[in-house]
Motif scaffolding. Structure first.
Motif, PDB file in Angstrom:
ATOM      1  N   THR A 187     -13.019 -21.451   0.244  1.00 19.92           N
ATOM      2  CA  THR A 187     -12.672 -20.165  -0.611  1.00 19.92           C
ATOM      3  C   THR A 187     -13.876 -19.234  -0.437  1.00 19.92           C
ATOM      4  N   GLY A 188     -15.056 -19.606  -0.072  1.00 24.04           N
ATOM      5  CA  GLY A 188     -15.978 -18.766   0.188  1.00 24.04           C
ATOM      6  C   GLY A 188     -15.846 -17.736   1.353  1.00 24.04           C
ATOM      7  N   GLY A 189     -15.427 -18.281   2.554  1.00 26.67           N
ATOM      8  CA  GLY A 189     -15.540 -17.306   3.556  1.00 26.67           C
ATOM      9  C   GLY A 189     -14.230 -16.492   3.352  1.00 26.67           C
ATOM     10  N   LEU A 190     -13.155 -16.678   2.897  1.00 24.66           N
ATOM     11  CA  LEU A 190     -12.031 -16.091   2.520  1.00 24.66           C
ATOM     12  C   LEU A 190     -12.452 -14.690   1.451  1.00 24.66           C
ATOM     13  N   THR A 191     -13.145 -15.241   0.679  1.00 20.67           N
ATOM     14  CA  THR A 191     -13.615 -14.240  -0.407  1.00 20.67           C
ATOM     15  C   THR A 191     -14.703 -13.206   0.190  1.00 20.67           C
ATOM     16  N   ALA A 192     -15.342 -13.624   0.956  1.00 23.38           N
ATOM     17  CA  ALA A 192     -16.382 -12.665   1.727  1.00 23.38           C
ATOM     18  C   ALA A 192     -15.752 -11.805   2.667  1.00 23.38           C
ATOM     19  N   THR A 193     -14.732 -12.229   3.134  1.00 25.95           N
ATOM     20  CA  THR A 193     -14.139 -11.358   4.388  1.00 25.95           C
ATOM     21  C   THR A 193     -12.724 -10.667   3.628  1.00 25.95           C
ATOM     22  N   ALA A 194     -12.387 -10.886   2.440  1.00 28.00           N
ATOM     23  CA  ALA A 194     -11.209 -10.335   2.046  1.00 28.00           C
ATOM     24  C   ALA A 194     -10.847  -8.864   2.316  1.00 28.00           C
ATOM     25  N   ALA A 195     -11.915  -8.188   2.391  1.00 27.76           N
ATOM     26  CA  ALA A 195     -11.568  -6.602   2.368  1.00 27.76           C
ATOM     27  C   ALA A 195     -11.272  -6.476   3.838  1.00 27.76           C
ATOM     28  N   GLY A 196     -11.911  -7.069   4.933  1.00 32.63           N
ATOM     29  CA  GLY A 196     -11.558  -7.007   6.209  1.00 32.63           C
ATOM     30  C   GLY A 196     -10.105  -7.576   6.893  1.00 32.63           C
ATOM     31  N   ILE A 197      -9.703  -8.837   5.946  1.00 28.53           N
ATOM     32  CA  ILE A 197      -8.732  -9.231   6.105  1.00 28.53           C
ATOM     33  C   ILE A 197      -7.467  -8.288   5.731  1.00 28.53           C
ATOM     34  N   SER A 198      -7.765  -7.812   4.405  1.00 32.27           N
ATOM     35  CA  SER A 198      -6.753  -7.049   3.801  1.00 32.27           C
ATOM     36  C   SER A 198      -6.444  -5.870   4.767  1.00 32.27           C
ATOM     37  N   ALA A 199      -7.608  -5.180   5.209  1.00 32.21           N
ATOM     38  CA  ALA A 199      -7.452  -3.940   5.932  1.00 32.21           C
ATOM     39  C   ALA A 199      -6.604  -4.304   7.290  1.00 32.21           C
ATOM     40  N   VAL A 200      -7.078  -5.377   7.821  1.00 28.78           N
ATOM     41  CA  VAL A 200      -6.118  -5.757   9.056  1.00 28.78           C
ATOM     42  C   VAL A 200      -4.673  -5.895   8.894  1.00 28.78           C
ATOM     43  N   ILE A 201      -4.526  -6.351   7.636  1.00 31.38           N
ATOM     44  CA  ILE A 201      -2.942  -6.701   7.491  1.00 31.38           C
ATOM     45  C   ILE A 201      -2.283  -5.487   6.993  1.00 31.38           C
ATOM     46  N   VAL A 202      -2.863  -4.541   6.222  1.00 34.74           N
ATOM     47  CA  VAL A 202      -2.367  -3.082   5.996  1.00 34.74           C
ATOM     48  C   VAL A 202      -2.223  -2.318   7.122  1.00 34.74           C
ATOM     49  N   PHE A 203      -3.483  -2.207   7.877  1.00 38.85           N
ATOM     50  CA  PHE A 203      -3.081  -1.175   8.876  1.00 38.85           C
ATOM     51  C   PHE A 203      -2.135  -1.739  10.128  1.00 38.85           C
ATOM     52  N   GLY A 204      -1.956  -2.923  10.300  1.00 38.06           N
ATOM     53  CA  GLY A 204      -1.174  -3.637  11.302  1.00 38.06           C
ATOM     54  C   GLY A 204       0.202  -3.301  10.618  1.00 38.06           C
ATOM     55  N   TYR A 205       0.578  -3.514   9.665  1.00 36.04           N
ATOM     56  CA  TYR A 205       1.805  -3.230   8.944  1.00 36.04           C
ATOM     57  C   TYR A 205       2.097  -1.601   9.340  1.00 36.04           C
ATOM     58  N   LEU A 206       1.196  -0.839   8.733  1.00 35.01           N
ATOM     59  CA  LEU A 206       1.629   0.484   9.187  1.00 35.01           C
ATOM     60  C   LEU A 206       1.864   1.104  10.497  1.00 35.01           C
ATOM     61  N   PHE A 207       0.968   0.396  11.367  1.00 34.94           N
ATOM     62  CA  PHE A 207       1.246   0.812  12.871  1.00 34.94           C
ATOM     63  C   PHE A 207       2.537   0.398  13.226  1.00 34.94           C
ATOM     64  N   ALA A 208       2.823  -0.865  12.864  1.00 31.88           N
ATOM     65  CA  ALA A 208       3.943  -1.593  13.223  1.00 31.88           C
ATOM     66  C   ALA A 208       5.285  -0.560  12.717  1.00 31.88           C
ATOM     67  N   VAL A 209       5.100  -0.203  11.675  1.00 31.16           N
ATOM     68  CA  VAL A 209       6.336   0.705  10.931  1.00 31.16           C
ATOM     69  C   VAL A 209       6.238   1.940  11.873  1.00 31.16           C
ATOM     70  N   MET A 210       4.995   2.714  12.148  1.00 38.12           N
ATOM     71  CA  MET A 210       4.904   4.018  12.649  1.00 38.12           C
ATOM     72  C   MET A 210       5.334   4.072  14.134  1.00 38.12           C
ATOM     73  N   PHE A 211       4.947   3.173  14.887  1.00 36.78           N
ATOM     74  CA  PHE A 211       5.097   2.895  16.217  1.00 36.78           C
ATOM     75  C   PHE A 211       6.193   2.280  16.758  1.00 36.78           C
ATOM     76  N   LYS A 212       7.171   2.663  17.720  1.00 34.68           N
ATOM     77  CA  LYS A 212       8.011   1.576  18.091  1.00 34.68           C
ATOM     78  C   LYS A 212       7.460   0.742  19.293  1.00 34.68           C
ATOM     79  N   SER A 213       7.563  -0.603  19.144  1.00 37.54           N
ATOM     80  CA  SER A 213       7.184  -1.404  20.123  1.00 37.54           C
ATOM     81  C   SER A 213       7.914  -1.607  21.484  1.00 37.54           C
ATOM     82  N   LYS A 214       7.425  -1.691  22.486  1.00 34.40           N
ATOM     83  CA  LYS A 214       8.216  -1.799  23.766  1.00 34.40           C
ATOM     84  C   LYS A 214       8.133  -3.237  24.587  1.00 34.40           C
ATOM     85  N   LEU A 215       8.752  -3.724  25.092  1.00 33.48           N
ATOM     86  CA  LEU A 215       8.685  -4.748  26.021  1.00 33.48           C
ATOM     87  C   LEU A 215       7.934  -4.402  27.332  1.00 33.48           C
ATOM     88  N   LYS A 216       7.371  -5.339  27.727  1.00 36.48           N
ATOM     89  CA  LYS A 216       6.394  -5.088  29.364  1.00 36.48           C
ATOM     90  C   LYS A 216       7.460  -5.341  30.435  1.00 36.48           C
TER      91      LYS A 216
END
Length: 117
Positions: free
Chosen positions: A88-117
């Motif tokens: 639990t200690g590692g997750l507690t110490a990095t919770a803000a960074g992990i939360s930011a990655v999840i939130v911004f990853g979701y927002l960018f996934a919603v805002m931009f359309k992904s394309k296949l290569k």
């Protein structure tokens, strides 16, 4: 002078990453994982803390700094809660960074359309 130290140390870390990308066959994902593991290993050896004290954000912002935060949080968790604190200690110490990655990853996934290569 703090900005210069942060710029130089952060630049060196990023330069090492760029050299690994250019000169090896490692994928960027493997290099990212390698940097986190290196941050944890250097923290456990007591080497990364003086670097953080010297360079501040130049050492804590790159992925090695994330590994440092994980190791530091896990060590504090073990001291406070025993073996369960290692999880639990590692997750507690990095919770803000992990939360930011999840939130911004979701927002960018919603805002931009992904394309296949």
């Amino acid at each position: 002078m703090e900005f210069v130290k942060a710029f130089v140390v952060g630049g060196i870390i990023c330069t090492i990453g760029q050299i690994l990308i250019d000169k090896t066959k490692l994928t960027p994902a493997r290099i990212l994982v390698l940097f986190v593991v290196i941050g944890v290993a250097l923290s456990l050896m007591g080497i990364y803390k003086p670097l953080v004290d010297f360079a501040g954000a130049g050492a804590t912002i790159p992925l090695t700094g994330f590994g440092y935060s994980l190791a530091k949080g896990a060590a504090e968790g073990v001291a406070k809660y025993g073996l369960f604190g290692a999880l639990t200690g590692g997750l507690t110490a990095t919770a803000a960074g992990i939360s930011a990655v999840i939130v911004f990853g979701y927002l960018f996934a919603v805002m931009f359309k992904s394309k296949l290569k």
